[in-house]
Design a protein around this motif. Structure first.
Motif, short mmCIF file in Angstrom:
data_model
loop_
_atom_site.label_atom_id
_atom_site.label_comp_id
_atom_site.label_asym_id
_atom_site.label_seq_id
_atom_site.Cartn_x
_atom_site.Cartn_y
_atom_site.Cartn_z
N UNK A 58 0.83 -1.21 0.00
CA UNK A 58 0.00 0.00 0.00
C UNK A 58 0.86 1.26 0.00
N UNK A 59 1.82 1.32 0.92
CA UNK A 59 2.67 2.52 1.02
C UNK A 59 3.72 2.56 -0.08
N UNK A 60 4.42 1.48 -0.25
CA UNK A 60 5.58 1.50 -1.15
C UNK A 60 5.19 1.42 -2.62
N UNK A 61 3.98 0.95 -2.88
CA UNK A 61 3.57 0.80 -4.29
C UNK A 61 2.40 1.69 -4.65
N UNK A 62 1.26 1.49 -4.00
CA UNK A 62 0.05 2.18 -4.43
C UNK A 62 0.06 3.67 -4.11
N UNK A 63 0.50 4.04 -2.92
CA UNK A 63 0.56 5.47 -2.59
C UNK A 63 1.56 6.17 -3.50
N UNK A 144 20.25 8.93 0.24
CA UNK A 144 19.08 9.24 1.07
C UNK A 144 17.88 8.36 0.74
N UNK A 145 16.70 8.73 1.24
CA UNK A 145 15.52 7.89 1.07
C UNK A 145 14.80 8.14 -0.24
N UNK A 146 14.89 7.20 -1.16
CA UNK A 146 14.27 7.37 -2.47
C UNK A 146 12.76 7.37 -2.44
N UNK A 147 12.17 6.52 -1.61
CA UNK A 147 10.71 6.43 -1.57
C UNK A 147 10.10 7.72 -1.03
N UNK A 148 10.67 8.24 0.03
CA UNK A 148 10.16 9.48 0.62
C UNK A 148 10.28 10.65 -0.35
N UNK A 149 11.25 10.58 -1.26
CA UNK A 149 11.46 11.66 -2.22
C UNK A 149 10.22 11.90 -3.08
N UNK A 150 9.50 10.82 -3.39
CA UNK A 150 8.29 10.96 -4.21
C UNK A 150 7.28 11.86 -3.53
N UNK A 151 7.14 11.72 -2.22
CA UNK A 151 6.22 12.57 -1.47
C UNK A 151 6.76 13.97 -1.27
N UNK A 152 8.02 14.07 -0.85
CA UNK A 152 8.62 15.38 -0.60
C UNK A 152 8.66 16.25 -1.86
N UNK A 153 8.73 15.62 -3.02
CA UNK A 153 8.80 16.39 -4.27
C UNK A 153 7.57 17.24 -4.51
N UNK A 154 6.47 16.91 -3.83
CA UNK A 154 5.26 17.75 -3.95
C UNK A 154 5.51 19.16 -3.44
N UNK A 155 6.54 19.36 -2.62
CA UNK A 155 6.87 20.69 -2.11
C UNK A 155 7.22 21.64 -3.24
N UNK A 181 7.10 12.50 4.96
CA UNK A 181 7.42 11.93 6.27
C UNK A 181 6.67 10.63 6.52
N UNK A 182 5.40 10.58 6.10
CA UNK A 182 4.62 9.35 6.30
C UNK A 182 5.20 8.19 5.51
N UNK A 183 5.54 8.44 4.25
CA UNK A 183 6.12 7.39 3.42
C UNK A 183 7.48 6.97 3.95
N UNK A 184 8.26 7.95 4.41
CA UNK A 184 9.56 7.64 4.97
C UNK A 184 9.47 6.88 6.27
N UNK A 185 8.49 7.25 7.12
CA UNK A 185 8.32 6.56 8.41
C UNK A 185 7.90 5.10 8.19
N UNK A 186 7.05 4.89 7.21
CA UNK A 186 6.64 3.52 6.89
C UNK A 186 7.85 2.68 6.47
N UNK A 187 8.76 3.30 5.73
CA UNK A 187 9.97 2.59 5.33
C UNK A 187 10.88 2.32 6.54
N UNK A 188 10.87 3.22 7.50
CA UNK A 188 11.59 2.98 8.76
C UNK A 188 11.05 1.75 9.47
N UNK A 189 9.74 1.66 9.53
CA UNK A 189 9.10 0.53 10.20
C UNK A 189 9.46 -0.80 9.54
N UNK A 190 9.69 -0.75 8.24
CA UNK A 190 10.08 -1.96 7.51
C UNK A 190 11.56 -2.27 7.67
#
Length: 229
Positions: A58-63, A144-155, A181-190
């Protein structure tokens, strides 16, 4: 003081201060990184949520795919602006948004490809008493975190619309921070990243946006230009 000069002053101070805070307060694999990731590691050093569907799919693919769709829409609006009169006034802004997203996330990808820092899930060593962190591990390319970059790029939207539509600008700023941050935190949990990985991702993307915005400041449309609905 002119808006551009004020912006340069504020952003210059912010980037320098935040750089120092990250360098001193959030070293990669430092005490804060280890403390914040500790709840997600088992006693034997395994990340039990590594393959959790909500985090891995859900987080790493669909979001991620949903956010990429937003960027594709901006690309389509930019291309359509060459033909549709209604979109022409904002065509440059749409194109700028799309290409800055591509550029900033590509820079993150390039930095990551050259990084010697390994992912947390690759640097735990089980021991009879629990586990140890092995920061000499050679499996890198995790900073750095590639997955989180997709979200942060909205800035990027904050810079595109800050002169013409304050509400829209802050929407993209807040959305980018929350999703990044949400996408990055989910990756932390993994176990895929430390928090520092994602904080540096946000910093680099902000730096890229500040730099390119200053060079293109005069090209953005003022508030008098109405956005198409």
């Amino acid at each position: 003081m002119h808006d551009k000069q004020r912006f340069m002053l504020y952003q210059g101070c912010f980037l320098i201060i935040s750089f120092c805070v990250l360098l001193v307060g959030f070293p990669i694999g430092g005490s804060l990184d280890l403390a914040l990731i500790h709840p997600w590691v088992s006693e034997s050093g395994k990340f039990l949520l590594r393959d959790n569907w909500y985090l891995a799919e859900l987080n790493h693919r669909y979001v991620k795919d949903l956010i990429i769709l937003v960027y594709v829409i901006f690309c389509m609006l930019w291309l359509a602006s060459f033909k549709l009169e209604k979109l022409k006034p904002l065509g440059w802004s749409y194109g700028y948004f799309f290409w800055l997203v591509i550029l900033s996330t590509s820079i993150i990808g390039l930095l990551k490809s050259q990084s010697a820092h390994a992912c947390p899930w690759n640097i735990t060593i089980p021991t009879p008493q629990g586990f140890l962190w092995d920061f000499s591990a050679t499996k890198g390319h995790c900073f750095p975190g590639g997955h989180a970059a997709t979200g942060f790029a909205l800035m990027t939207g904050y810079f595109v619309f800050r002169q013409s539509d304050k509400k829209r600008a802050y929407f993209y700023l807040v959305a980018g921070l929350i999703l990044g941050f949400a996408m990055g935190w989910a990756q932390m949990m993994r176990g895929a990243h430390f928090l520092s990985h994602n904080l540096w991702t946000a910093w680099v993307i902000w730096l890229v946006n500040v730099g390119f915005y200053l060079f293109n400041y005069k090209k953005f449309k003022p508030a008098s230009v109405q956005h198409p609905s």
